[in-house]
Design an enzyme around this catalytic site. Sequence first.
Site, PDB file in Angstrom:
ATOM      1  N   HIS A  55       0.756  -1.264   0.096  1.00 38.58           N
ATOM      2  CA  HIS A  55      -0.087  -0.138   0.036  1.00 38.58           C
ATOM      3  C   HIS A  55       0.801   1.254  -0.190  1.00 38.58           C
ATOM      4  O   HIS A  55       0.564   2.167  -0.620  1.00 38.58           O
ATOM      5  CB  HIS A  55      -0.868  -0.102   1.271  1.00 38.58           C
ATOM      6  N   HIS A 104      -9.986   3.059   0.359  1.00 36.99           N
ATOM      7  CA  HIS A 104     -10.023   2.432   1.561  1.00 36.99           C
ATOM      8  C   HIS A 104     -10.720   1.029   1.812  1.00 36.99           C
ATOM      9  O   HIS A 104     -11.771   1.024   2.379  1.00 36.99           O
ATOM     10  CB  HIS A 104     -10.835   3.498   2.838  1.00 36.99           C
TER      11      HIS A 104
END
Length: 749
Positions: A55, A104
């Site tokens: 990420h 998210h």
Amino acid sequence: MTLDTVKHATETPDVEQPWAELGLKKDEYERIREILGRRPTGAELAMYSVMWSEHCSYKSSKVHLKQFGEKAPQNDAMLVGIGENAGVVDVGQGYAVTFKVESHNHPSYIEPYQGAATGVGGIVRDILAMGARPVAVVDPLRFGAADHPDTKRVLPGVVAGIGGYGNCLGLPNLGGEVVFDACYQGNPLVNAGCIGVMRHEDIHLAKASGPGNKVILYGARTGGDGIGGVSVLASETFDDTKPTKRPAVQVGDPFQEKLLIECTLEVFREKLVAGIQDLGGAGLSCATSELASAGTGGMRVELDTVPLRDATLSPEEILMSESQERMCAIVEPQHVDRFMEICEKWDVIATVIGEVTDGERLEIFWHGDQIVDVPPGTVAHEGPTYHRPYARPEWQDALQADDAGKLPRPATAEELRAQVLQLVSSPNQASKAWVTDQYDRFVQGNTVLAQPEDAGMVRIDEKTNLGVAIATDGNGRYAKLDPYAGAQLALAESYRNVAASGAKPLAVSDCLNFGSPEDPAVMWQFAEATRGLADACLELGTPVTGGNVSLYNQTGDTAIHPTPVVAVLGVIDDVTRRTPIAFAEEGQLLYLLGDTREEFGGSAWSQVVHDHLGGLPPKVDLARERLLGEILIAASRDGMIDAAHDLSDGGLVQAVVESCLRGGNGARLVVPDGLDAFTFLFSESAGRAVVAVPRSEELRFTDMCGARGLPATRIGVVDGDAVDVQGEFSVPLAELREAYEATIPGLLA
């Protein structure tokens, strides 16, 4: 327990460390030891593990993402590009606009409300960190099958989180998408975008320069929520055999964030900040290493001075925590007192936790003992680079050969009418008012267009009516059939939506959502999609200013459809000249712009009527998209059209129904020569729009289209209280409205 200091690590090289549990590979751990010339301390291991996660480091994707720089079009509007918290573009009159889309996804599946809420909070702080006042948000969302029980758990929580956080901040929610598909079961996509506005001279960058300058952490206290957070959650595949990740989901406080925003904007106005970074993914590990790496020296941090919500947190946990509503500022010594006064005024906790040094190391201490001594660039920017193997999947040829054009078509006018109602009432085409009514779309009083319009639009100058528009789009079904074309179609649709509102497309942010990069088929999809998007941005003249990659969106061996979501930002000189989608006045003439072909691969019709995915997606013609955009912008500016709606999912009939219901007027349509009614209504050929033209402007409008070489076909008139396809069928607006509006509330009841 002995504190694992740098000295202790040097003296105990053979201590077993939990590198695998922290998500590192063996060769990555060995590389860390090589960089440091010793084993890492526990704190250093924590920092490298979160910063080298998928990420944060983009280790599987950055070899492909570099195309966005290599193929970037020349664009004078670009002020800040890829590499900062968000991109910045010049929109004229001394104004700059910053915007970005991020994901998210994994946290929102584990804890829908907090996952989605903190997604909004995080993207807002990215925009704030550039020096801008956040003015609007958008939220592209994707969920599993609409009738699946878990969708009833995830969707309401996500929507409540987005609405609850954004509404409390006082930010209008302008647009986005809500898409249902079984491929997102267990892996919903919760992407969040934000727009911010500032003057050119107010742009701030994330760097720590100037030895002796103070490092100030301000905002909320650091807690145990979000330890690992998105940096860990978004860097592996979900697996039912693993323990719950619930504690890793951050907990948001929008009221604290609102104070943080106003406090930060005031210190910006007084020019008290030399560098700034928000604390999002990887928390303090990210903020300290990135600020130090981008600056001209090193940094020393006293970690035990960090204000805590939980006094039992270890140094490693403090460094990994992704607790929300926190920022890190670099402040010259003479400005520290004033900085603290402003923070106190806004009831924001602020603490000097360190200072910039003239060295080249990031040094972190815990009660006087050194626990970190690293070159900051190796943490922030020199993580692994993977050239993952990729290969066109064996099933791709068979998928493309399964042509949707061979599916049974309606044989009678009655069947055609029934399929129109079936399409309009399907979850993906039905009204999303149940979702969007939970968002405040008009707070601050500057919203000009919002859902369900083609693009969201806000005024940014009340005197001149200067405004910006934004649209987000991405069709995973198209991308599954052809990732290269699918990414280009996502860009084309966003570009078309912005142009249809009357705004000129300027720049792009993207959120690239894919399955596991360890699967060569997924990496092929990713490589093709990024190549397609880079090529299309070059041709359309819209540079990528930044964005996000979200990988490992799969459960076990089942990956989501490749879903590149593309946000296009546009500028409009005068928002009073914007174009809505509503057919608002009887007598307006309806024109179809562009060419209609038999293109049904990945179409809404093939999904809704036949539950089919196969064939090729619509053909991409970027030169036509650019021409169509120019016509729509000119027609809007010069008052030649009263309404415009792009044609995409569901084809012409979906667009006409939406515009009729929005304006409260019906339409009489005539099938053009050379087309059958079915293709006319359901084709999803790209590069098309339907416009409503005042009779007084018909000649001027058609002359402009003819002179520019854009096909413009008169297909009907705004009239009556039904959608009437001459010689085929008629459906009253009341029946269409009931079908269109009842679906989502019925599913979620």
